[in-house]
Design an enzyme around this catalytic site. Structure first.
Site, PDB file in Angstrom:
ATOM      1  N   TYR A  24       0.825  -1.208   0.000  1.00  0.00           N
ATOM      2  CA  TYR A  24       0.000   0.000   0.000  1.00  0.00           C
ATOM      3  C   TYR A  24       0.861   1.261   0.000  1.00  0.00           C
ATOM      4  O   TYR A  24       1.752   1.433   0.838  1.00  0.00           O
ATOM      5  CB  TYR A  24      -0.939   0.031   1.224  1.00  0.00           C
ATOM      6  CG  TYR A  24      -1.670   1.347   1.336  1.00  0.00           C
ATOM      7  CD1 TYR A  24      -2.713   1.643   0.456  1.00  0.00           C
ATOM      8  CD2 TYR A  24      -1.288   2.315   2.254  1.00  0.00           C
ATOM      9  CE1 TYR A  24      -3.360   2.859   0.514  1.00  0.00           C
ATOM     10  CE2 TYR A  24      -1.927   3.540   2.318  1.00  0.00           C
ATOM     11  CZ  TYR A  24      -2.963   3.807   1.442  1.00  0.00           C
ATOM     12  OH  TYR A  24      -3.600   5.020   1.485  1.00  0.00           O
ATOM     13  N   ASN A  80       1.865  11.347   5.716  1.00  0.00           N
ATOM     14  CA  ASN A  80       1.219  10.596   6.793  1.00  0.00           C
ATOM     15  C   ASN A  80       1.925  10.940   8.095  1.00  0.00           C
ATOM     16  O   ASN A  80       3.162  10.922   8.161  1.00  0.00           O
ATOM     17  CB  ASN A  80       1.324   9.098   6.547  1.00  0.00           C
ATOM     18  CG  ASN A  80       0.140   8.526   5.790  1.00  0.00           C
ATOM     19  OD1 ASN A  80       0.065   7.334   5.576  1.00  0.00           O
ATOM     20  ND2 ASN A  80      -0.795   9.364   5.376  1.00  0.00           N
ATOM     21  N   TYR A 108     -15.345  31.919  46.353  1.00  0.00           N
ATOM     22  CA  TYR A 108     -14.709  30.714  45.817  1.00  0.00           C
ATOM     23  C   TYR A 108     -13.531  31.031  44.905  1.00  0.00           C
ATOM     24  O   TYR A 108     -12.555  30.280  44.848  1.00  0.00           O
ATOM     25  CB  TYR A 108     -15.721  29.893  45.009  1.00  0.00           C
ATOM     26  CG  TYR A 108     -16.722  29.116  45.818  1.00  0.00           C
ATOM     27  CD1 TYR A 108     -16.759  29.178  47.213  1.00  0.00           C
ATOM     28  CD2 TYR A 108     -17.653  28.298  45.187  1.00  0.00           C
ATOM     29  CE1 TYR A 108     -17.680  28.473  47.948  1.00  0.00           C
ATOM     30  CE2 TYR A 108     -18.586  27.578  45.912  1.00  0.00           C
ATOM     31  CZ  TYR A 108     -18.594  27.665  47.291  1.00  0.00           C
ATOM     32  OH  TYR A 108     -19.511  26.951  48.007  1.00  0.00           O
ATOM     33  N   ARG A 144     -10.895  31.423  47.519  1.00  0.00           N
ATOM     34  CA  ARG A 144     -10.790  30.317  48.473  1.00  0.00           C
ATOM     35  C   ARG A 144     -10.454  28.992  47.785  1.00  0.00           C
ATOM     36  O   ARG A 144      -9.791  28.131  48.359  1.00  0.00           O
ATOM     37  CB  ARG A 144     -12.121  30.180  49.226  1.00  0.00           C
ATOM     38  CG  ARG A 144     -12.008  29.339  50.461  1.00  0.00           C
ATOM     39  CD  ARG A 144     -13.302  29.017  51.181  1.00  0.00           C
ATOM     40  NE  ARG A 144     -14.455  29.797  50.861  1.00  0.00           N
ATOM     41  CZ  ARG A 144     -15.700  29.368  51.061  1.00  0.00           C
ATOM     42  NH1 ARG A 144     -15.904  28.145  51.549  1.00  0.00           N
ATOM     43  NH2 ARG A 144     -16.732  30.119  50.768  1.00  0.00           N
TER      44      ARG A 144
END
Length: 510
Positions: A64, A206, A288, A291
């Site tokens: 191939y 490739n 938050y 914290r």
């Protein structure tokens, strides 16, 4: 008396089958290193090519991409006298990239990674092809490559085809910074175009070098941004007069996530010796966004480490097809070019870094809200002056864009090549959106730094830690305190550039 050292005598990255480390890849870009295959790699490339030439003499055998068509045309056998034309046709027909040009730093990484892959001796290329790629890199000749066109599965076909065109004297390059036709650049160097032999076209196009290069660049950028995010957050903690309890080691040890533990340790180090941090606080808890810095930043750090491991595995891999094993007398067609490992992890990196920006924007919002004794929008005469109102708008808009960029590319697949290639990774799209997201994170952190520095100056004459005092000293050389409204775009750009260039030494707990 200082000795002058000629770094050019050894300032190169050796490429062969030995694993590269992330630090080496960063040095390649930071110190503008050259590249070179080793003697071992040279021998492996030559041996593989000789083996393939021998196999080509066997009549009736079909391999191939070596003596057949490609993709759906796999069953069409090509005669020996048409092999060079087959490989030439592959490169030119697959050069179908569109969109923006790939940035030079990423093109350099693509070329290095392609040479690295070929150095293993499983690809069947002739040594002259590899030497030409090295010579191009080392002489500042970088192909013009386009960001769109790869599905991230048959290899990054279109981008790598554009990378390969100059080998044939086709396409365009940047040669010492000047854009020109490849044929003109080759003529300047007195180079003849390469005549591709069997399998070489596939070996060149490739592979996952487009996705991998983008990912490595993003990881390099992310490493700096994560470090700066902790430092900037520490300045915001001081500016917002936050409690130290959320960074106590005991609470992080009982959860055990390493990134969280490391972040809490880093924050404590950054705040060591601060007058402001030791002052009594009126509040019982902080929002938050302050914290939970160890938990949020820490999760992103753990994700970064995971993604880095995946990408370094790919750096040290062979990802073309088919693969040639001379010692085993094997030519095997498989799918190492499929970008799924990279695609999933590029999406993961997007999510992890998006959260760094998301929590940063929330700290910016808190700092301009008129709490903790700070003036509204961090400016004198608020009302007459809008102060830092609109930088937060900009940050919010960018954070919203990041949420869109976090939509995963890797869950999509569109069949191609007459359904022969029926599942693709879309990793190239994951790569390019990750690149954009990294730039966005840097912008949002730049806005937080600008805002935190402004807020912190309202705490004067109180002192912070040595680390943060140094940060403020260096930052104020680039961006002065804002007494009244001015064009903040310039300040924002300077702040973003400051983050990219700032060198942070690892702090130690006192």
């Amino acid at each position: 008396m200082h000795q002058t050292i000629d770094f050019m005598s050894y300032n190169y990255l050796p490429l062969d089958s030995k694993p590269l480390q992330f630090q080496q890849i960063k040095h390649l870009l930071d110190y503008d290193q050259l590249v070179s295959i080793t003697f071992d790699a040279h021998e492996k490339i030559m041996r593989c090519r000789e083996y393939l030439d021998q196999k080509m003499q066997e009549s009736g055998k079909m391999y191939y991409g070596v003596n057949t068509g490609f993709g759906y045309l796999q069953n069409v056998q090509i005669s020996l006298d048409q092999i060079e034309q087959l490989q030439y046709n592959l490169i030119v027909s697959h050069s179908c990239g569109l969109g923006e040009e790939v940035p030079k730093e990423i093109v350099k990484l693509m070329m290095m990674l392609k040479i690295k892959q070929l150095s293993y001796g499983h690809s069947g290329v002739q040594i002259n092809t590899v030497i030409r790629l090295m010579d191009m890199y080392n002489n500042g000749m970088f192909p013009v490559i386009y960001a769109q066109g790869s599905l991230g599965a048959s290899g990054d076909l279109a981008p790598l085809s554009h990378l390969s065109l100059p080998l044939l004297g086709l396409g365009e390059v940047y040669f010492n910074g000047e854009k020109m036709a490849s044929a003109a650049a080759l003529k300047k160097m007195n180079w003849e175009p390469i005549h591709l032999q069997s399998k070489e076209g596939l070996a060149l196009i490739n592979g996952t070098q487009f996705m991998n290069a983008y990912g490595l660049y993003c990881l390099k950028k992310a490493e700096q941004l994560i470090k700066m995010a902790d430092l900037i957050a520490a300045l915001s903690i001081e500016a917002f007069d936050c409690l130290l309890e959320p960074y106590h080691p005991a609470i992080h040890q009982i959860r055990g996530h390493q990134g969280q533990i490391d972040t809490a340790t880093t924050i404590r180090c950054f705040l060591a010796g601060s007058e402001i941090a030791q002052q009594p606080k009126k509040q019982v808890q902080d929002p938050y966004s302050f914290r939970c810095i160890p938990q949020v930043h820490g999760a992103s750090k753990d994700a970064f480490k995971h993604v880095l491991n995946i990408f370094m595995q790919e750096v040290n891999s062979v990802t073309d097809n088919p693969n040639i094993f001379p010692d085993e007398d094997l030519i095997v067609s498989g799918g190492n070019f499929h970008g799924q490992p990279l695609a999933i992890n590029l999406d993961y990196l997007c999510i992890a870094m998006s959260e760094i920006a998301s929590i940063s924007e929330r700290r910016t919002y808190q700092l301009i809200s008129g709490q903790r004794g700070l003036p509204m929008f961090l400016v004198k005469n608020a009302g007459l002056n809008s102060g830092f109102m609109i930088p937060q708008y900009t940050a919010a808009g960018i954070v919203s864009e990041n949420k869109q960029l976090c939509t995963p590319a890797s869950v999509d697949s569109i069949s191609s090549s007459n359904n022969q290639e029926d599942h693709v990774s879309m990793g190239a799209n994951a790569a390019t959106k990750c690149y954009r997201l990294m730039q966005n994170v840097e912008k949002v952190l730049g806005i937080e730094l600008l805002t935190a520095a402004q807020a912190f100056d309202f705490r004067r004459p109180a002192k912070t830690s040595l680390v943060l005092e140094e940060l403020m000293t260096q930052f104020r050389k680039q961006v002065p305190f804002n007494d009244a409204d001015r064009i903040l775009h310039t300040d924002m750009i300077n702040s973003i550039n400051f983050i990219a260039d700032y060198t942070l030494n690892s702090p130690t707990e006192q």
